[in-house]
Design a protein around this motif. Structure first.
Motif, PDB file in Angstrom:
ATOM      1  N   ALA A  84      41.784  36.873  54.395  1.00  0.00           N
ATOM      2  CA  ALA A  84      42.388  35.849  54.644  1.00  0.00           C
ATOM      3  C   ALA A  84      42.684  35.420  52.878  1.00  0.00           C
ATOM      4  O   ALA A  84      43.269  34.015  52.861  1.00  0.00           O
ATOM      5  CB  ALA A  84      41.842  34.693  55.909  1.00  0.00           C
ATOM      6  N   GLU A  85      42.156  35.606  52.513  1.00  0.00           N
ATOM      7  CA  GLU A  85      41.681  35.463  50.654  1.00  0.00           C
ATOM      8  C   GLU A  85      42.591  35.780  50.059  1.00  0.00           C
ATOM      9  O   GLU A  85      41.913  36.772  49.939  1.00  0.00           O
ATOM     10  CB  GLU A  85      39.744  35.464  50.193  1.00  0.00           C
ATOM     11  CG  GLU A  85      40.129  35.426  48.801  1.00  0.00           C
ATOM     12  CD  GLU A  85      40.577  33.448  48.634  1.00  0.00           C
ATOM     13  OE1 GLU A  85      40.864  34.265  47.192  1.00  0.00           O
ATOM     14  OE2 GLU A  85      39.771  33.095  49.282  1.00  0.00           O
ATOM     15  N   SER A  86      43.866  35.326  49.422  1.00  0.00           N
ATOM     16  CA  SER A  86      44.972  36.044  48.786  1.00  0.00           C
ATOM     17  C   SER A  86      44.833  34.900  47.724  1.00  0.00           C
ATOM     18  O   SER A  86      46.693  35.297  47.385  1.00  0.00           O
ATOM     19  CB  SER A  86      46.023  36.924  50.140  1.00  0.00           C
ATOM     20  OG  SER A  86      46.194  34.923  50.546  1.00  0.00           O
ATOM     21  N   SER A  87      44.585  34.406  47.229  1.00  0.00           N
ATOM     22  CA  SER A  87      44.534  34.065  45.610  1.00  0.00           C
ATOM     23  C   SER A  87      44.880  35.023  44.909  1.00  0.00           C
ATOM     24  O   SER A  87      44.750  35.922  44.937  1.00  0.00           O
ATOM     25  CB  SER A  87      43.416  33.261  44.998  1.00  0.00           C
ATOM     26  OG  SER A  87      42.555  33.893  44.821  1.00  0.00           O
ATOM     27  N   ALA A  88      45.595  34.467  43.614  1.00  0.00           N
ATOM     28  CA  ALA A  88      46.891  35.644  42.444  1.00  0.00           C
ATOM     29  C   ALA A  88      45.421  36.011  41.939  1.00  0.00           C
ATOM     30  O   ALA A  88      45.685  37.234  41.671  1.00  0.00           O
ATOM     31  CB  ALA A  88      47.625  34.308  42.014  1.00  0.00           C
ATOM     32  N   ASP A  89      44.070  35.330  41.838  1.00  0.00           N
ATOM     33  CA  ASP A  89      43.226  36.316  40.978  1.00  0.00           C
ATOM     34  C   ASP A  89      42.176  36.726  41.603  1.00  0.00           C
ATOM     35  O   ASP A  89      42.673  37.884  41.402  1.00  0.00           O
ATOM     36  CB  ASP A  89      42.275  34.810  40.837  1.00  0.00           C
ATOM     37  CG  ASP A  89      40.885  35.558  39.998  1.00  0.00           C
ATOM     38  OD1 ASP A  89      40.982  35.772  39.002  1.00  0.00           O
ATOM     39  OD2 ASP A  89      39.861  35.627  40.334  1.00  0.00           O
ATOM     40  N   VAL A  90      42.195  36.692  42.882  1.00  0.00           N
ATOM     41  CA  VAL A  90      41.777  38.165  43.706  1.00  0.00           C
ATOM     42  C   VAL A  90      42.347  38.911  44.062  1.00  0.00           C
ATOM     43  O   VAL A  90      42.738  40.210  43.800  1.00  0.00           O
ATOM     44  CB  VAL A  90      41.320  38.046  45.193  1.00  0.00           C
ATOM     45  CG1 VAL A  90      41.079  38.580  46.077  1.00  0.00           C
ATOM     46  CG2 VAL A  90      39.953  36.964  45.242  1.00  0.00           C
ATOM     47  N   VAL A  91      44.372  38.969  44.129  1.00  0.00           N
ATOM     48  CA  VAL A  91      44.838  40.108  44.035  1.00  0.00           C
ATOM     49  C   VAL A  91      45.009  40.263  43.445  1.00  0.00           C
ATOM     50  O   VAL A  91      44.777  42.444  43.424  1.00  0.00           O
ATOM     51  CB  VAL A  91      46.208  39.589  44.388  1.00  0.00           C
ATOM     52  CG1 VAL A  91      47.248  40.226  44.562  1.00  0.00           C
ATOM     53  CG2 VAL A  91      46.126  38.881  45.780  1.00  0.00           C
ATOM     54  N   LYS A  92      45.596  40.454  41.930  1.00  0.00           N
ATOM     55  CA  LYS A  92      44.866  40.681  39.939  1.00  0.00           C
ATOM     56  C   LYS A  92      43.967  41.570  40.205  1.00  0.00           C
ATOM     57  O   LYS A  92      44.328  42.977  39.774  1.00  0.00           O
ATOM     58  CB  LYS A  92      45.410  39.650  39.347  1.00  0.00           C
ATOM     59  CG  LYS A  92      45.346  40.098  38.102  1.00  0.00           C
ATOM     60  CD  LYS A  92      45.546  39.287  36.552  1.00  0.00           C
ATOM     61  CE  LYS A  92      45.647  40.244  35.905  1.00  0.00           C
ATOM     62  NZ  LYS A  92      44.760  41.356  35.095  1.00  0.00           N
ATOM     63  N   LYS A  93      42.932  41.238  40.723  1.00  0.00           N
ATOM     64  CA  LYS A  93      41.531  42.139  40.317  1.00  0.00           C
ATOM     65  C   LYS A  93      41.479  42.873  41.303  1.00  0.00           C
ATOM     66  O   LYS A  93      41.188  44.505  40.825  1.00  0.00           O
ATOM     67  CB  LYS A  93      40.362  41.480  40.806  1.00  0.00           C
ATOM     68  CG  LYS A  93      40.134  39.862  40.157  1.00  0.00           C
ATOM     69  CD  LYS A  93      38.950  39.527  40.352  1.00  0.00           C
ATOM     70  CE  LYS A  93      38.036  38.567  39.318  1.00  0.00           C
ATOM     71  NZ  LYS A  93      37.173  38.017  39.128  1.00  0.00           N
ATOM     72  N   MET A  94      42.316  42.831  42.815  1.00  0.00           N
ATOM     73  CA  MET A  94      42.324  44.712  43.276  1.00  0.00           C
ATOM     74  C   MET A  94      43.475  45.148  42.542  1.00  0.00           C
ATOM     75  O   MET A  94      43.085  47.260  43.171  1.00  0.00           O
ATOM     76  CB  MET A  94      42.492  43.659  45.107  1.00  0.00           C
ATOM     77  CG  MET A  94      41.659  42.813  45.484  1.00  0.00           C
ATOM     78  SD  MET A  94      39.999  43.425  46.057  1.00  0.00           S
ATOM     79  CE  MET A  94      40.380  44.943  47.108  1.00  0.00           C
ATOM     80  N   LEU A  95      43.871  44.811  42.337  1.00  0.00           N
ATOM     81  CA  LEU A  95      45.651  45.736  42.026  1.00  0.00           C
ATOM     82  C   LEU A  95      44.556  46.252  40.834  1.00  0.00           C
ATOM     83  O   LEU A  95      45.259  47.554  40.683  1.00  0.00           O
ATOM     84  CB  LEU A  95      46.588  44.637  41.704  1.00  0.00           C
ATOM     85  CG  LEU A  95      46.862  44.029  42.670  1.00  0.00           C
ATOM     86  CD1 LEU A  95      48.471  43.292  41.945  1.00  0.00           C
ATOM     87  CD2 LEU A  95      48.133  45.153  43.744  1.00  0.00           C
ATOM     88  N   ASP A  96      43.714  45.386  40.024  1.00  0.00           N
ATOM     89  CA  ASP A  96      43.650  46.366  38.617  1.00  0.00           C
ATOM     90  C   ASP A  96      42.913  47.668  39.353  1.00  0.00           C
ATOM     91  O   ASP A  96      42.159  48.323  38.101  1.00  0.00           O
ATOM     92  CB  ASP A  96      42.757  45.026  37.710  1.00  0.00           C
ATOM     93  CG  ASP A  96      43.929  44.416  36.810  1.00  0.00           C
ATOM     94  OD1 ASP A  96      44.586  44.734  37.610  1.00  0.00           O
ATOM     95  OD2 ASP A  96      43.755  43.029  36.814  1.00  0.00           O
ATOM     96  N   ILE A  97      41.767  47.636  40.460  1.00  0.00           N
ATOM     97  CA  ILE A  97      41.199  48.158  40.817  1.00  0.00           C
ATOM     98  C   ILE A  97      42.234  49.734  41.245  1.00  0.00           C
ATOM     99  O   ILE A  97      41.026  50.624  41.373  1.00  0.00           O
ATOM    100  CB  ILE A  97      40.048  47.668  42.046  1.00  0.00           C
ATOM    101  CG1 ILE A  97      39.389  46.522  41.288  1.00  0.00           C
ATOM    102  CG2 ILE A  97      39.506  49.221  42.680  1.00  0.00           C
ATOM    103  CD1 ILE A  97      38.489  45.843  42.579  1.00  0.00           C
ATOM    104  N   GLY A  98      43.173  49.603  42.147  1.00  0.00           N
ATOM    105  CA  GLY A  98      44.400  50.161  41.643  1.00  0.00           C
ATOM    106  C   GLY A  98      43.588  50.931  43.773  1.00  0.00           C
ATOM    107  O   GLY A  98      44.016  51.565  44.195  1.00  0.00           O
TER     108      GLY A  98
END
Length: 215
Positions: A84-98
């Motif tokens: 449920a936690e889908s802030s832009a900051d979290v999404v960007k960090k997860m995308l950067d991880i791959g």
């Protein structure tokens, strides 16, 4: 058989996922559950999953930290964030991880979760539409990149649009009444034109350059 570990600190949510997956999708097996990051990495020494369904907020750590460690120590395990936690900051960090996919708990259907699991295990990225909208807001804010005019056919534009909606190749092929290999060929051509290597990069580019629009 797809082997999955579910990492979430809410027991009722885990019970719901396990019950629906077991009843409706027998090709997906929940081989382990964990409430904390420590429990998960202890479990990982015993059970080797194909995919991890990963919450972001946990009592002892975050899904971001788990994903980063998992990517380093077990790069073959797929990661599907489910939170449920889908802030832009979290999404960007997860995308950067791959990570391979990110699905909001507000998706409204456990069948959407099964679809996401199948898509990721078929080798495709899967991001729910709400997550794609967040990706749009992240990358549209970066105005320093030079805009390039790329000629795309109507069919290529349609495929990009459907990918943005979270569809994967098999589903797109059915919708467009073409062979799945035709869809993959179109995507290869798009990748070459845009100088990219993944579906996610394709959607990012299309959103940033106005090829597709967010309502």
């Amino acid at each position: 058989m797809i082997r999955a570990i579910l990492v979430d600190d809410h027991e009722l949510f885990r019970m719901g996922v396990r019950a629906v997956i077991t009843e409706r999708h027998p090709d997906i097996q929940i081989v382990g559950e964990a409430e904390t990051g420590a429990d998960f990495f202890a479990l990982l020494k015993i059970v080797q999953p194909d995919i991890v369904l990963l919450d972001i907020m946990l009592p002892d750590t975050t899904g971001v930290e788990i994903a980063a460690r998992l990517r380093q120590e077990h790069p073959d395990i797929k990661i599907l964030a489910l939170s449920a936690e889908s802030s832009a900051d979290v999404v960007k960090k997860m995308l950067d991880i791959g990570i391979e996919g990110f699905l909001s708990k507000r998706m409204g259907s456990m069948d959407a979760l099964a679809e996401a699991i199948h898509s990721v295990m078929d080798g495709f990225e899967y991001f729910g539409k709400d997550i794609s909208d967040i990706i749009y807001r992240i990358y549209i804010a970066k105005k320093n990149t030079k805009e390039t005019t790329i000629e795309l056919t109507p069919q290529e534009q349609r495929i990009i649009e459907l990918c943005h909606q979270g569809m994967y190749a098999k589903k797109i092929a059915i919708l467009l009444n073409v062979d799945v290999r035709t869809v993959e060929k179109h995507k290869e051509n798009i990748f070459k034109k845009l100088g990219i290597n993944s579906t996610l990069e394709m959607v990012r580019y299309a959103l940033k350059n106005g090829i597709i629009q967010v309502e």
